[in-house]
Design an enzyme around this catalytic site. Structure first.
Site, PDB file in Angstrom:
ATOM      1  N   GLN A   1       6.221  -0.535  -4.229  1.00 48.76           N
ATOM      2  CA  GLN A   1       5.685  -1.844  -3.924  1.00 48.76           C
ATOM      3  C   GLN A   1       6.564  -3.019  -4.317  1.00 48.76           C
ATOM      4  O   GLN A   1       6.636  -3.997  -3.595  1.00 48.76           O
ATOM      5  CB  GLN A   1       4.360  -1.945  -4.673  1.00 48.76           C
ATOM      6  CG  GLN A   1       3.436  -2.972  -4.161  1.00 48.76           C
ATOM      7  CD  GLN A   1       2.144  -2.856  -4.902  1.00 48.76           C
ATOM      8  OE1 GLN A   1       1.794  -1.807  -5.396  1.00 48.76           O
ATOM      9  NE2 GLN A   1       1.443  -3.921  -5.003  1.00 48.76           N
TER      10      GLN A   1
ATOM     11  N   CYS B   1      -2.783   6.071  -7.408  1.00 47.45           N
ATOM     12  CA  CYS B   1      -2.740   5.151  -8.545  1.00 47.45           C
ATOM     13  C   CYS B   1      -3.959   4.245  -8.385  1.00 47.45           C
ATOM     14  O   CYS B   1      -5.075   4.735  -8.305  1.00 47.45           O
ATOM     15  CB  CYS B   1      -1.421   4.397  -8.606  1.00 47.45           C
ATOM     16  SG  CYS B   1      -0.783   3.831  -7.023  1.00 47.45           S
ATOM     17  N   SER B   2      -3.765   2.941  -8.288  1.00 49.55           N
ATOM     18  CA  SER B   2      -4.903   2.066  -8.013  1.00 49.55           C
ATOM     19  C   SER B   2      -4.993   1.777  -6.520  1.00 49.55           C
ATOM     20  O   SER B   2      -6.002   2.032  -5.883  1.00 49.55           O
ATOM     21  CB  SER B   2      -4.779   0.760  -8.804  1.00 49.55           C
ATOM     22  OG  SER B   2      -5.894  -0.072  -8.578  1.00 49.55           O
ATOM     23  N   ALA B   3      -3.893   1.262  -5.945  1.00 52.28           N
ATOM     24  CA  ALA B   3      -3.865   1.003  -4.501  1.00 52.28           C
ATOM     25  C   ALA B   3      -3.333   2.192  -3.719  1.00 52.28           C
ATOM     26  O   ALA B   3      -3.519   2.276  -2.511  1.00 52.28           O
ATOM     27  CB  ALA B   3      -3.012  -0.233  -4.208  1.00 52.28           C
TER      28      ALA B   3
END
Length: 913
Positions: free
Chosen positions: A886, A842-844
């Site tokens: 998260q 994804c992004s992280a």
């Protein structure tokens, strides 16, 4: 007397009164204004008049009501130094180039979410401005995005496609982007057919919603140079100042980090807030082309900050909030409240003492709940995809809605910044974000009795960062608090994750209360910032809603948050007003986060239900009794979701496995390869590249299911950065991966989430020794499927990769419905190759990535009629990559999706034989 006046620079005015009318007549001039539709209108004005008079004429000509967003730009100024007509300054001092003159009516302030604009005419003018900026190249965008934007512009202008009227080539005379060709126009014509049924206003809203995701949306660019005389652009955005080199954002300075902006001659200075352990002020300097452009940049920064800070405040709150903000401006009318503003020569000052700063080692960003459409040429346009929110009208009678409005429109721009070379002068800064203080000032008794009936649910009572968001509570409610108090990391919102224990004693509990028929909650408070003591519950009325809710509110509980609002800086009367205002919300619920110093003795707990809420049996579950079957585990999951205990369990789980090192990720040569500075792979599970540089922020995640004799293998990684694309494709090549799963769009609300590491079809892109060619691209409402050919230029070998990009995840929070996501996971499963890892990012590479791994693992277990324990799945993932899944909202989403798959039979059970 006369000589004395001359000595002081004065002079005697002997002009006769009879000459004044003639002077006024001679000062009338003609000004032309070019409006956004291309039409030019002339106006007769007096040179002695203020700029406001000409602005009023322009507003009156269009009938504009939301005037604050628009301005008149000087037509003879260079593109890289825009100058705007000042309302409070005489025209003769501004229009010095001679008359007649020409000005351009333009949008000056682009708000982060244009859907909140009140008037349709304002949105139409936004559309015209954005369309013009794209057409003239001021607002750059990828070719695929340009096709989609142009198709909406065509729908707005021509209406529905009609084959009898719109013959091939009907757009030949239309201009949409600077360098368009026939192939571009044919794609636009093809896409126009898919927009049938969209009204003009709807098509324009779709256009705006796509345009606002572009990197330069709402950014006013000024040309400058660094101290080494290298060209750069300084952009002023709604949330701060950005620095661009070759149109790539290299640094960003949020308003909350800026103590002062100033200029001296041709030098422009940004004075930043001190970092921890620093004793000196951090100043970043830039060279401008000349004094005028430097002053122009400074003035525009001041006006942008004043405008966007004021837009965050409700009108009723401005007077109170001005106590906490001290802003200096050359024009006091631009600031929130004149009496609290300082005038600073050549600068803007914030008083750091009047505001509580958060950890300066963090950068927070917030996203809007509306979705960012993907930038693909075949994107569908129906209304169901573009969830255009209705504008909300500010009302003191519905404080809860206004609080949500403020939170959603708050914006902090973020683009990854890698360390620059020593010659670069605009060094990276640590960034933070402090919530603004919101309050209503009304006269209320020093102590008030407040009551309520009905239920509540418990929140995480732990020192672990993060939060529990039970059903019915805004997902931002506890997440924002933990980000404030503990530095909790949210994938879509932060550059850092800081695992800090809470400074206060006790633990946190979320309590929800609904008022009784008379609107009372049934408890008294004492304290407040005006009483110089914390807000504490002083009395509970017996059998009141506060007394009967579970867990109950106790005397001595310290109030931390009220409906998501930090009340640590508010007076007693203001807090009472916040509590009363919650009765006017849609749910009428009062959501309190309280700090409880100690758990009550068991004798004080009156029911088994309350005991199970405070001490859930499955707080540290192994294999719960009765849950060793699929049916039993699903029953436990259902009850846990209803009671909120599954979220408490999630909050108790460690985010990083104790004892596992991340030393390789912290080596100096690897620091700029990490998108987020605290999202790092363990040394034991990191992916090693072949060759001299072996580091990439990626982890092996193997989900073993012994009872099913099955192992699902993954490589979880962050979204590639511009400087890590070659390493990304190196992983694909080394592991001979055939499936890459991407769970984010490239940008969400203008913030870069992932660098585009593949070409648009049928182009070729080079990364290191690899040629990447996108051979096909197929778009659905929820995801995009691409086939790519990877060629090793050193050996000539080729490898085919399927690239799946999920695009239906909203900018903020989680999807409202899991249908699209579940279909996507099933499609991912159908493309898996036995024994081969799937690369997921994804992004992280932890939040949405963890959700997908959890969901696929659960589907495999349900398929084989085996029990599913989501917390165990998350634990196994976090043993291999930190912080997988998260947030509480993500965990709740995947738990509900698992339960839905089981209850609706969305996965076919395998025959036990």
């Amino acid at each position: 007397m006369t000589s004395r006046l001359r000595a002081l620079g004065g002079r005697i005015n002997n002009t006769r009164t009879s000459e004044l009318p003639k002077e006024k007549t001679r000062s009338e001039v003609i000004c032309s204004i070019r409006f956004l539709d291309g039409l030019v209108q002339t106006f007769k004005v007096n040179k002695q008049d203020l700029g406001q008079s000409l602005l009023d004429m322009a507003y009156g000509h269009l009938g504009v009501t939301e005037k604050e967003y628009f301005g008149l730009q000087h037509g003879d100024d260079p593109v890289d130094s825009p100058r705007w007509l000042e309302a409070s300054k005489p025209l003769r001092k501004q229009l010095k180039g001679g008359f007649p003159c020409t000005l351009h009516f333009r949008v000056r302030y682009f708000i982060p979410d244009p859907n909140t604009l009140q008037q349709e005419q304002t949105r139409h003018l936004y559309f015209l401005q954005l369309k013009m900026d794209v057409c003239e190249g001021r607002l750059t965008c990828p070719l695929n995005s340009a096709v989609v934007l142009a198709s909406y512009a065509v729908q707005s202008h021509f209406g529905d496609f009609n084959s009898s009227i719109h013959h091939p080539g009907y757009l030949a005379d239309s201009q949409f982007i600077p360098d368009q060709n026939d192939d571009f126009l044919s794609k636009v014509e093809s896409l126009h057919e898919q927009h049938s049924g969209l009204k003009q206003s709807e098509a324009e809203s779709c256009y705006i919603n796509i345009a606002r995701t572009l990197d330069f949306y709402g950014v006013e660019l000024h040309g400058g140079r660094d101290l080494h005389n290298l060209d750069l652009m300084i952009g002023i955005a709604s949330a701060g100042i950005a620095v661009y080199r070759k149109y790539i954002c290299t640094s960003f300075y949020p308003w909350v980090n800026i103590l002062k902006i100033s200029f001296k001659r041709k030098k422009f200075f940004i004075h930043q807030r001190q970092k921890q352990a620093e004793s000196r002020e951090h100043i970043v300097a830039f060279n401008m082309l000349n004094y005028r452009s430097c002053k122009n940049l400074w003035k525009s920064c001041v006006e942008h900050h004043s405008f966007f800070q004021a837009k965050k405040l409700l009108p009723q709150e401005k007077n109170v909030l001005s106590q906490y903000w001290t802003l200096g401006s050359r024009n006091p009318k631009k600031s929130v409240n004149n009496q609290y503003c300082k005038k600073v020569i050549g600068g803007m000052v914030w008083n750091p003492v009047m505001r509580r700063s958060l950890s300066v080692e963090r950068l927070e960003t917030k996203s809007l709940p509306s979705r960012s459409p993907p930038i693909t040429p075949n994107w569908r346009s129906p209304r169901l995809r573009h969830e255009i929110r209705k504008p909300r009208h500010s009302s003191a009678d519905n404080l809860a809605n206004e609080m949500t409005y403020i939170t959603e429109t708050e914006d902090v721009f973020y683009t990854y910044k890698g360390p620059l070379s020593p010659k670069d002068s605009d060094s990276e800064v640590s960034q933070n974000h402090s919530p603004h203080r919101e309050s209503l000032s009304e006269n209320n008794p020093a102590q008030s009795c407040l009551t309520q009936k009905s239920s509540s649910s418990v929140s995480p009572s732990s020192n672990a960062p993060g939060s529990c968001s039970p059903d019915g509570v805004d997902q931002r409610f506890l997440e924002d608090y933990h980000k404030v108090t503990k530095g909790g990391f949210v994938e879509d919102a932060s550059q850092y994750y800081c695992d800090k224990s809470d400074d206060g004693d006790g633990y946190l509990v979320l309590i929800r209360i609904t008022p009784d028929e008379e609107g009372r909650f049934g408890f008294n408070l004492k304290g407040g910032v005006d009483q110089k003591m914390p807000l504490v519950v002083s009395r509970i009325n017996p059998e009141s809603p506060a007394d009967t809710c579970m867990p109950k509110l106790n005397e001595g509980d310290q109030i931390v948050l009220i409906n998501g609002r930090d009340i640590s800086e508010h007076t007693h009367d203001q807090v009472v007003m916040f509590i009363k205002a919650s009765r006017e919300s849609h749910s009428r619920e009062l959501a309190l986060v309280i700090r409880r110093k100690a758990v009550r003795s068991l004798a004080e707990i009156r029911s088994e239900d309350e005991l199970s809420q405070l001490f859930p049996e499955a707080m540290f579950p192994a294999c719960p009794e009765g849950g060793d079957s699929l049916e039993g585990s699903m029953e436990l999951l259902k009850k846990g979701l209803e009671s909120g205990t599954v979220l408490i369990q999630f909050e108790q789980l460690y985010r990083k496995k104790p004892g596992l090192a991340v030393s390789f990720a912290k080596l100096p040569q690897n620091l700029d390869k990490n998108r987020y500075k605290d999202v790092l792979p363990y040394d034991t599970t990191r992916v090693l590249l072949q060759g001299n540089e072996d580091y990439i922020n990626a982890s092996y995640v193997n989900m073993e299911m012994p009872a099913a004799n099955l192992v699902n293998k993954y490589i979880a990684t962050q979204g590639p950065l511009p400087n890590t694309c070659a390493q990304f494709w190196q992983v694909v090549w080394d592991q001979k991966l055939s499936l890459v799963v991407m769970l984010t769009t490239l940008t969400e609300r203008g913030r870069t989430k992932c660098h585009q590491y593949w070409p648009d079809p049928p182009d070729i892109m080079d990364h290191g020794i690899f040629h990447i060619q996108c051979q096909t691209e197929d778009c659905t409402i929820a995801y995009v499927s691409r086939e790519m050919l990877v060629t090793n230029t050193e050996t000539g070998e080729e490898h085919t990769v399927t690239h799946l990009q999920y695009v239906a995840w909203p900018d903020h929070g989680v999807p409202d419905d899991s249908s699209d996501f579940l279909e996507f996971v099933k499609y991912v499963r159908s493309l898996r190759v036995d024994g081969e890892p799937a690369l997921v990012h994804c992004s992280a590479g932890i939040g949405r990535t963890g959700v997908l791994v959890t969901m696929e693992t659960a589907m495999c277990l349900i398929e084989r009629n085996l029990p599913v324990y989501p917390l165990d799945i998350v634990r196994k993932m976090r043993d291999q990559r930190a912080m997988m899944v998260q947030t509480s909202s993500q965990y709740k989403f995947v738990c509900e999706a698992i339960l839905r798959v089981y209850e609706e039979g969305l996965v076919q059970r395998l025959d036990p034989s």
